[in-house]
Design an enzyme around this catalytic site. Structure first.
Site: not given
Ligand code: NAP
Length: 290
Positions: A52, A96, A119
């Site tokens: 990412k 994460q 997200d």
């Protein structure tokens, strides 16, 4: 059979984003800045987060990686999140998953400001998705929608089976495929571990989205000719012939299903890169809608 090439499509999206970032810079606007928080040393998670960050560099974003030790307390992580929420330099950030067992993932998700939740996991953003309001769509389902869209796959009126009902993939995916949109208007069946006779559903499906985390679960006999198959699964399986010591397997028995499918995603190179592209799209959106 046509391969739904997530790597190629995500590169096209990245090029489009890079051009927009260049324009922002030329117009004296802020360069998008994504932060990623990771707790612990989980090998797969580190690989995803690094990918990412690398993608941010490729499109001209700024990025910050915050790597916290495995024994970080929940309170400490929440402090980091509060700082990111109020830091004007950061446009969006992700934490994460999975997190170490002593940290409550729900508390963490709720602590992230919905305006920076790129997200798309915060309940406010999920609620906005259900209501068809502008929002950050959850990265993996959003990536799948983009992939189907860019390959011009007709979804309207089709029967779609989603396997797996996780909050980050299966459940939002089922909502996106059923809503009244260009990619959508499917009649969706959301299946899970309690579903009886799954094959009765998959055998009749025009589109199958597989996200359960069990390698090579969907076999050729479970699908009909011409089916469109999206394989979300990524499992690391030991493989001594590889330098890394492992290979990646999806949830679909690729050769068998590909022989019957009209379109299918590979693993790797399918949904994974599209998830990263969506994260970048959401971060750009965070800046553009400020
Ligand atoms: P998850 O949270 O573990 O959920 C798995 C789901 O599959 C659950 O809803 C479970 O049902 C269902 N399931 C389990 N066994 C089943 C069976 N025999 N028949 C039907 N359904 C069954 O998984 P996830 O987070 O959604 O991830 C799924 C896979 O996608 C994993 O391999 C993960 O690594 C991968 N993934 C990939 C990406 C990407 O970017 N490519 C992103 C996220 C996840 P119950 O609810 O009844 O337990």
């Amino acid at each position: 059979m046509i391969l739904l090439d997530g790597k190629k499509t995500s590169n096209e999206i990245k090029e489009e984003i890079a051009k927009k970032v260049e324009l922002l810079k030329q117009n004296g606007k802020k360069t998008p800045h994504l932060a990623a928080v990771i707790v612990g040393e989980n090998g797969a998670s580190l690989t995803y987060v690094n990918a990412k960050v690398k993608a941010c560099e490729k499109v001209g974003f700024e990025s910050t990686l915050i790597n916290l030790p495995e024994d970080t307390t929940e309170e400490k992580l929440l402090d980091v999140i509060r700082d990111l929420n109020t830091n004007d330099e950061i446009d969006g950030f992700i934490v994460q998953l999975p997190l170490p067992k002593h940290i409550d993932e729900h508390k963490v998700t709720l602590a992230i400001s919905p305006a920076k939740d790129v997200d798309g996991f915060h309940p406010e953003n999920l609620g906005r998705m259900v209501l068809d309001l502008p929002t950050f769509l959850p990265a993996t389902p959003y990536g799948i929608v983009q992939l189907l869209d860019r390959y011009n796959i007709e979804t309207s009126g089709k029967s779609c089976v989603v396997i797996g009902r996780s909050h980050i993939v299966g459940s939002p995916m089922s909502i996106l495929m059923s809503r009244n949109n260009k990619v959508g208007n499917c009649t969706v069946t959301l299946t899970h571990s309690r579903t009886k006779n799954l094959i009765d559903y998959t055998k009749n499906a025009d589109i199958i989205i597989v996200a359960l985390g069990k390698t090579e679960f969907l076999t050729g006999e479970m699908v009909k000719d011409g089916v469109v198959v999206v394989d979300v699964g990524i499992t690391r399986v030991k493989d001594d012939t590889k330098k890394s010591g492992f290979k990646l397997l999806g949830d679909v028995k690729f050769d068998e299903v590909a022989a019957k499918a009209s379109y299918i995603t590979p693993v790797p190179g399918g949904v994974g890169p599209m998830t990263i592209a969506s994260l970048l799209m959401n971060t750009l959106q965070a800046v553009e809608t400020k």
